[in-house]
Design an enzyme around this catalytic site. Structure first.
Site, PDB file in Angstrom:
ATOM      1  N   ILE A   1      36.551  -8.524 -21.152  1.00  0.00           N
ATOM      2  CA  ILE A   1      35.371  -8.609 -21.159  1.00  0.00           C
ATOM      3  C   ILE A   1      34.627  -8.365 -19.389  1.00  0.00           C
ATOM      4  CG2 ILE A   1      32.700  -8.492 -21.439  1.00  0.00           C
ATOM      5  CD1 ILE A   1      33.317  -9.625 -23.892  1.00  0.00           C
TER       6      ILE A   1
ATOM      7  N   GLY B   1      29.674  -9.235 -16.272  1.00  0.00           N
ATOM      8  CA  GLY B   1      28.663  -8.682 -15.253  1.00  0.00           C
ATOM      9  C   GLY B   1      28.745  -9.021 -13.929  1.00  0.00           C
TER      10      GLY B   1
ATOM     11  N   GLU C   1      28.739  -6.110  -8.530  1.00  0.00           N
ATOM     12  CA  GLU C   1      29.237  -5.355  -7.320  1.00  0.00           C
ATOM     13  C   GLU C   1      30.087  -4.292  -7.200  1.00  0.00           C
ATOM     14  OE1 GLU C   1      30.970  -6.257  -3.769  1.00  0.00           O
ATOM     15  OE2 GLU C   1      29.925  -7.838  -4.699  1.00  0.00           O
TER      16      GLU C   1
END
Length: 148
Positions: free
Chosen positions: A55, A58, A63
């Protein structure tokens, strides 16, 4: 106007592995930009996030989205050579996971500017579905003036 990776590297100071935008699909300098990031399994974060269930973290989505906004902010010639620094983040939302094979499309819009400071709103999409969003406070600084 489309900007390819070579054009982006003339604007942003980031370099791989921290350069997280592959192409700018649209740009209205110092107003908005739409960028693309292809998510691939050979990126270093997937070695540990998470083995067997990769994954995109976040923080890396944030960024990537901020970098698209950075291209919009730094595109004008008078801003070249500056660095866009985070001053804060608000209204951060993650709605769906981003995984290898996805293409993250970011729409970034500069909402407010006062001098060298401002607010940027971003939305990230995969397959036209909103996956993340955030507002960023930013400051534009010269590289030799980062500690002031």
């Amino acid at each position: 106007m489309v900007l390819e990776i070579e054009d982006i590297m003339k604007i942003l100071p980031h370099r791989p592995p921290m350069l997280l935008v592959d192409r700018i699909l649209e740009i209205d300098p110092f107003k908005s930009a739409t960028g693309l990031k292809n998510i691939t399994m050979n990126e270093p974060q997937f070695l540990g996030h998470f083995p067997g269930h990769p994954i995109m973290p976040g923080v890396l989505q944030l960024e990537a989205m901020a970098q698209v906004g950075g291209v919009a902010m730094l595109y004008p010639e008078e801003h070249r050579g500056k660095i866009a620094l985070f001053g804060g983040m608000d209204k951060i939302r993650f709605k769906k996971v981003v995984v290898p094979g996805d293409t993250l499309i970011t729409k970034a819009e500069i909402m407010k500017v006062r001098g060298d400071f401002g607010i940027l709103h971003t939305d990230g999409y995969v397959n036209d579905e909103l996956v993340s969003s955030a507002d960023f406070k930013f400051a534009l600084k010269h590289g030799d003036d980062l500690r002031n």
